[in-house]
Enzyme design. Sequence first.
Site, PDB file in Angstrom:
ATOM      1  N   ARG A  21      99.907 107.913 -43.465  1.00  0.00           N
ATOM      2  CA  ARG A  21      99.243 106.870 -42.680  1.00  0.00           C
ATOM      3  C   ARG A  21      97.815 107.284 -42.303  1.00  0.00           C
ATOM      4  O   ARG A  21      97.552 108.440 -42.028  1.00  0.00           O
ATOM      5  CB  ARG A  21     100.043 106.607 -41.386  1.00  0.00           C
ATOM      6  CG  ARG A  21     101.043 105.469 -41.531  1.00  0.00           C
ATOM      7  CD  ARG A  21     101.979 105.321 -40.368  1.00  0.00           C
ATOM      8  NE  ARG A  21     101.366 105.316 -39.041  1.00  0.00           N
ATOM      9  CZ  ARG A  21     102.045 105.085 -37.925  1.00  0.00           C
ATOM     10  NH1 ARG A  21     103.353 104.829 -37.977  1.00  0.00           N
ATOM     11  NH2 ARG A  21     101.449 105.104 -36.749  1.00  0.00           N
ATOM     12  N   ARG A  63     103.147  98.363 -24.693  1.00  0.00           N
ATOM     13  CA  ARG A  63     102.474  99.647 -24.653  1.00  0.00           C
ATOM     14  C   ARG A  63     101.462  99.706 -23.507  1.00  0.00           C
ATOM     15  O   ARG A  63     100.767 100.698 -23.347  1.00  0.00           O
ATOM     16  CB  ARG A  63     101.739  99.824 -25.977  1.00  0.00           C
ATOM     17  CG  ARG A  63     101.725 101.222 -26.492  1.00  0.00           C
ATOM     18  CD  ARG A  63     101.043 101.221 -27.821  1.00  0.00           C
ATOM     19  NE  ARG A  63     101.990 100.960 -28.863  1.00  0.00           N
ATOM     20  CZ  ARG A  63     102.106 101.714 -29.957  1.00  0.00           C
ATOM     21  NH1 ARG A  63     101.348 102.750 -30.136  1.00  0.00           N
ATOM     22  NH2 ARG A  63     102.980 101.414 -30.873  1.00  0.00           N
ATOM     23  N   ARG A  80     104.408 113.615 -41.652  1.00  0.00           N
ATOM     24  CA  ARG A  80     105.067 112.330 -41.924  1.00  0.00           C
ATOM     25  C   ARG A  80     104.499 111.684 -43.188  1.00  0.00           C
ATOM     26  O   ARG A  80     103.313 111.793 -43.484  1.00  0.00           O
ATOM     27  CB  ARG A  80     104.855 111.366 -40.756  1.00  0.00           C
ATOM     28  CG  ARG A  80     105.361 109.958 -41.098  1.00  0.00           C
ATOM     29  CD  ARG A  80     105.455 109.047 -39.929  1.00  0.00           C
ATOM     30  NE  ARG A  80     104.191 108.890 -39.242  1.00  0.00           N
ATOM     31  CZ  ARG A  80     104.065 108.239 -38.085  1.00  0.00           C
ATOM     32  NH1 ARG A  80     105.134 107.707 -37.516  1.00  0.00           N
ATOM     33  NH2 ARG A  80     102.888 108.138 -37.513  1.00  0.00           N
ATOM     34  N   ARG A 129      95.677 108.946 -30.054  1.00  0.00           N
ATOM     35  CA  ARG A 129      96.932 108.222 -29.790  1.00  0.00           C
ATOM     36  C   ARG A 129      97.683 108.865 -28.628  1.00  0.00           C
ATOM     37  O   ARG A 129      98.240 108.165 -27.781  1.00  0.00           O
ATOM     38  CB  ARG A 129      97.795 108.181 -31.057  1.00  0.00           C
ATOM     39  CG  ARG A 129      97.283 107.169 -32.056  1.00  0.00           C
ATOM     40  CD  ARG A 129      97.674 107.515 -33.473  1.00  0.00           C
ATOM     41  NE  ARG A 129      99.096 107.449 -33.702  1.00  0.00           N
ATOM     42  CZ  ARG A 129      99.716 108.093 -34.692  1.00  0.00           C
ATOM     43  NH1 ARG A 129      99.028 108.860 -35.518  1.00  0.00           N
ATOM     44  NH2 ARG A 129     101.008 107.960 -34.843  1.00  0.00           N
ATOM     45  N   LYS A 178     110.699 106.802 -32.705  1.00  0.00           N
ATOM     46  CA  LYS A 178     111.081 105.417 -32.376  1.00  0.00           C
ATOM     47  C   LYS A 178     111.466 104.656 -33.648  1.00  0.00           C
ATOM     48  O   LYS A 178     112.502 104.009 -33.708  1.00  0.00           O
ATOM     49  CB  LYS A 178     109.918 104.693 -31.672  1.00  0.00           C
ATOM     50  CG  LYS A 178     109.443 105.357 -30.397  1.00  0.00           C
ATOM     51  CD  LYS A 178     108.298 104.601 -29.741  1.00  0.00           C
ATOM     52  CE  LYS A 178     107.009 104.544 -30.540  1.00  0.00           C
ATOM     53  NZ  LYS A 178     106.329 105.850 -30.722  1.00  0.00           N
TER      54      LYS A 178
HETATM   55  P1  AP5 Z   1     108.620 108.110 -36.475  1.00  0.00           P
HETATM   56  O1  AP5 Z   1     110.011 107.592 -36.367  1.00  0.00           O
HETATM   57  O2  AP5 Z   1     107.717 107.550 -37.499  1.00  0.00           O
HETATM   58  O3  AP5 Z   1     107.925 108.146 -35.031  1.00  0.00           O
HETATM   59  P2  AP5 Z   1     107.416 106.949 -34.106  1.00  0.00           P
HETATM   60  O4  AP5 Z   1     107.865 107.231 -32.730  1.00  0.00           O
HETATM   61  O5  AP5 Z   1     107.790 105.640 -34.705  1.00  0.00           O
HETATM   62  O6  AP5 Z   1     105.868 107.232 -34.162  1.00  0.00           O
HETATM   63  P3  AP5 Z   1     104.622 106.296 -34.533  1.00  0.00           P
HETATM   64  O7  AP5 Z   1     103.524 107.225 -34.954  1.00  0.00           O
HETATM   65  O8  AP5 Z   1     105.022 105.208 -35.482  1.00  0.00           O
HETATM   66  O9  AP5 Z   1     104.273 105.703 -33.200  1.00  0.00           O
HETATM   67  P4  AP5 Z   1     102.928 105.110 -32.820  1.00  0.00           P
HETATM   68  O10 AP5 Z   1     103.283 104.513 -31.541  1.00  0.00           O
HETATM   69  O11 AP5 Z   1     101.801 106.066 -32.794  1.00  0.00           O
HETATM   70  O12 AP5 Z   1     102.563 104.132 -34.041  1.00  0.00           O
HETATM   71  P5  AP5 Z   1     102.850 102.595 -34.289  1.00  0.00           P
HETATM   72  O13 AP5 Z   1     103.123 102.394 -35.700  1.00  0.00           O
HETATM   73  O14 AP5 Z   1     103.808 102.087 -33.287  1.00  0.00           O
HETATM   74  O15 AP5 Z   1     108.765 109.708 -36.724  1.00  0.00           O
HETATM   75  C1  AP5 Z   1     107.611 110.509 -36.909  1.00  0.00           C
HETATM   76  C2  AP5 Z   1     107.944 111.619 -37.940  1.00  0.00           C
HETATM   77  O16 AP5 Z   1     108.948 112.462 -37.381  1.00  0.00           O
HETATM   78  C3  AP5 Z   1     108.522 111.100 -39.255  1.00  0.00           C
HETATM   79  O17 AP5 Z   1     108.037 111.888 -40.303  1.00  0.00           O
HETATM   80  C4  AP5 Z   1     110.043 111.282 -39.104  1.00  0.00           C
HETATM   81  O18 AP5 Z   1     110.646 111.528 -40.357  1.00  0.00           O
HETATM   82  C5  AP5 Z   1     110.122 112.497 -38.206  1.00  0.00           C
HETATM   83  N1  AP5 Z   1     111.251 112.423 -37.271  1.00  0.00           N
HETATM   84  C6  AP5 Z   1     111.610 111.355 -36.513  1.00  0.00           C
HETATM   85  N2  AP5 Z   1     112.662 111.636 -35.750  1.00  0.00           N
HETATM   86  C7  AP5 Z   1     112.970 112.942 -36.025  1.00  0.00           C
HETATM   87  C8  AP5 Z   1     113.960 113.834 -35.518  1.00  0.00           C
HETATM   88  N3  AP5 Z   1     114.838 113.451 -34.595  1.00  0.00           N
HETATM   89  N4  AP5 Z   1     113.973 115.101 -35.995  1.00  0.00           N
HETATM   90  C9  AP5 Z   1     113.079 115.503 -36.929  1.00  0.00           C
HETATM   91  N5  AP5 Z   1     112.111 114.713 -37.440  1.00  0.00           N
HETATM   92  C10 AP5 Z   1     112.060 113.444 -36.988  1.00  0.00           C
HETATM   93  O19 AP5 Z   1     101.424 101.966 -33.926  1.00  0.00           O
HETATM   94  C11 AP5 Z   1     100.309 102.205 -34.774  1.00  0.00           C
HETATM   95  C12 AP5 Z   1      99.056 101.605 -34.190  1.00  0.00           C
HETATM   96  O20 AP5 Z   1      99.195 100.171 -34.109  1.00  0.00           O
HETATM   97  C13 AP5 Z   1      98.707 102.032 -32.769  1.00  0.00           C
HETATM   98  O21 AP5 Z   1      98.031 103.279 -32.722  1.00  0.00           O
HETATM   99  C14 AP5 Z   1      97.824 100.858 -32.316  1.00  0.00           C
HETATM  100  O22 AP5 Z   1      96.554 100.939 -32.917  1.00  0.00           O
HETATM  101  C15 AP5 Z   1      98.553  99.660 -32.937  1.00  0.00           C
HETATM  102  N6  AP5 Z   1      99.582  99.126 -32.031  1.00  0.00           N
HETATM  103  C16 AP5 Z   1     100.911  99.084 -32.263  1.00  0.00           C
HETATM  104  N7  AP5 Z   1     101.561  98.522 -31.229  1.00  0.00           N
HETATM  105  C17 AP5 Z   1     100.620  98.212 -30.315  1.00  0.00           C
HETATM  106  C18 AP5 Z   1     100.668  97.636 -29.021  1.00  0.00           C
HETATM  107  N8  AP5 Z   1     101.839  97.282 -28.466  1.00  0.00           N
HETATM  108  N9  AP5 Z   1      99.510  97.463 -28.353  1.00  0.00           N
HETATM  109  C19 AP5 Z   1      98.325  97.796 -28.893  1.00  0.00           C
HETATM  110  N10 AP5 Z   1      98.201  98.368 -30.118  1.00  0.00           N
HETATM  111  C20 AP5 Z   1      99.345  98.579 -30.825  1.00  0.00           C
HETATM  112 MG    MG Z   2     106.683 104.113 -35.626  1.00  0.00          MG
END
Ligand code: AP5
Ligand code: MG
Length: 211
Positions: free
Chosen positions: A155, A88, A122, A166, A13
Site C-alpha cells: 500500500r 475515526r 504488509r 497515521r 482490524k
Molecule cells: P491489517 O488487518 O491490515 O490491519 P488494520 O488494522 O486493518 O490496519 P490498516 O493499516 O488498514 O488501518 P488504517 O486505519 O491505517 O488504514 P485504513 O485502510 O483503514 O493488518 C496489518 C498487517 O498485520 C497485515 O500484514 C496482517 O497480515 C498482519 N496481521 C494482522 N493481524 C495480525 C495478527 N494477529 N498477528 C500477526 N500479524 C497480523 O485507512 C486508510 C486511509 O484511508 C486512512 O489513512 C485515511 O486516509 C483514509 N480513511 C479511512 N477511513 C477514514 C475515516 N473514517 N476518516 C477519515 N479518513 C479515513
Molecule cells: Mg485495514
Amino acid sequence: MKLIFLGPPGAGKGTIADLAAPALGLPHISTGDLFRAAVKDETPLGLKVKGILASGGLVPDELTIALVEERLAAPDARSGWILDGFPRTIPQAEALERLAPADKAVNFEVADEVVIGRLSTRRVCRACGKIYNVRNMRPKQEGVCDACGGEVYTRDDDKESSIKTRLENYRKQTAPLIDWYGSRGKLLTIGGEGGAEAVFAAFRAALGLNK
Ligand code: AP5
Ligand code: MG
C-alpha cells in the site's frame, strides 16, 4: 449486530473483520477499502482523496460521513455490519449515532512497535483487498492473490513517513473514541498481539459467541 472495529493502523482490524464477517453473516465495510477502490477507479472522490491517503492524513469528515451513509443504505447493510476504520473522529461517531448506532465498539490493543513491524511487512491484493504479510501470511505464489489472482502489492501509505503520520493522527483524533464508547457502555477491549486465530478467538469470547 452492528459492530465497530477500533484500533491503531496495523492493529489487525481488517484481518479479524475478514474472519468475523463470514462467521457472523455480516458485511465487512472498510472505509479505507472504499477510498482505495475510488482511487483505483479514478472516480471524482478518488481523485480528491488520493494524496491524502498516500500521505497518511485523514479524509475530511464531511466526505467520509457521506460515503458511509451511502454504503449503509445498501440492502446488505440493513440488519448489521462490521465497520472497520469508521468512525475515526468524534464528529464521525456522532454522525453514526444519528444514522445507525453501533451495538459494540471492539478495540484491538497493539503496541506501536508491533504495528510498525506489521505495516512495513504488509501486502494487499489490489483487486479484492485480501491482506497478507511477508513474514507470516504470504500468498501461495509470490505477488499473486490466493483468492482472486489479483496483484499483491505494498500500500502507498505503508511507507515510514506515512505510518508515522497515521499513528499521530490515530493518537490525536481516533484514540479519544475509546473513552467515548466506554462512557456509553459499548466498549469491548481485546489484546491484538497474538496470532490472528488467537485474536479471533478472543473476539468471539468477548462477544459471547463461543457458548
Ligand atoms: P491489517 O488487518 O491490515 O490491519 P488494520 O488494522 O486493518 O490496519 P490498516 O493499516 O488498514 O488501518 P488504517 O486505519 O491505517 O488504514 P485504513 O485502510 O483503514 O493488518 C496489518 C498487517 O498485520 C497485515 O500484514 C496482517 O497480515 C498482519 N496481521 C494482522 N493481524 C495480525 C495478527 N494477529 N498477528 C500477526 N500479524 C497480523 O485507512 C486508510 C486511509 O484511508 C486512512 O489513512 C485515511 O486516509 C483514509 N480513511 C479511512 N477511513 C477514514 C475515516 N473514517 N476518516 C477519515 N479518513 C479515513
Ligand atoms: Mg485495514
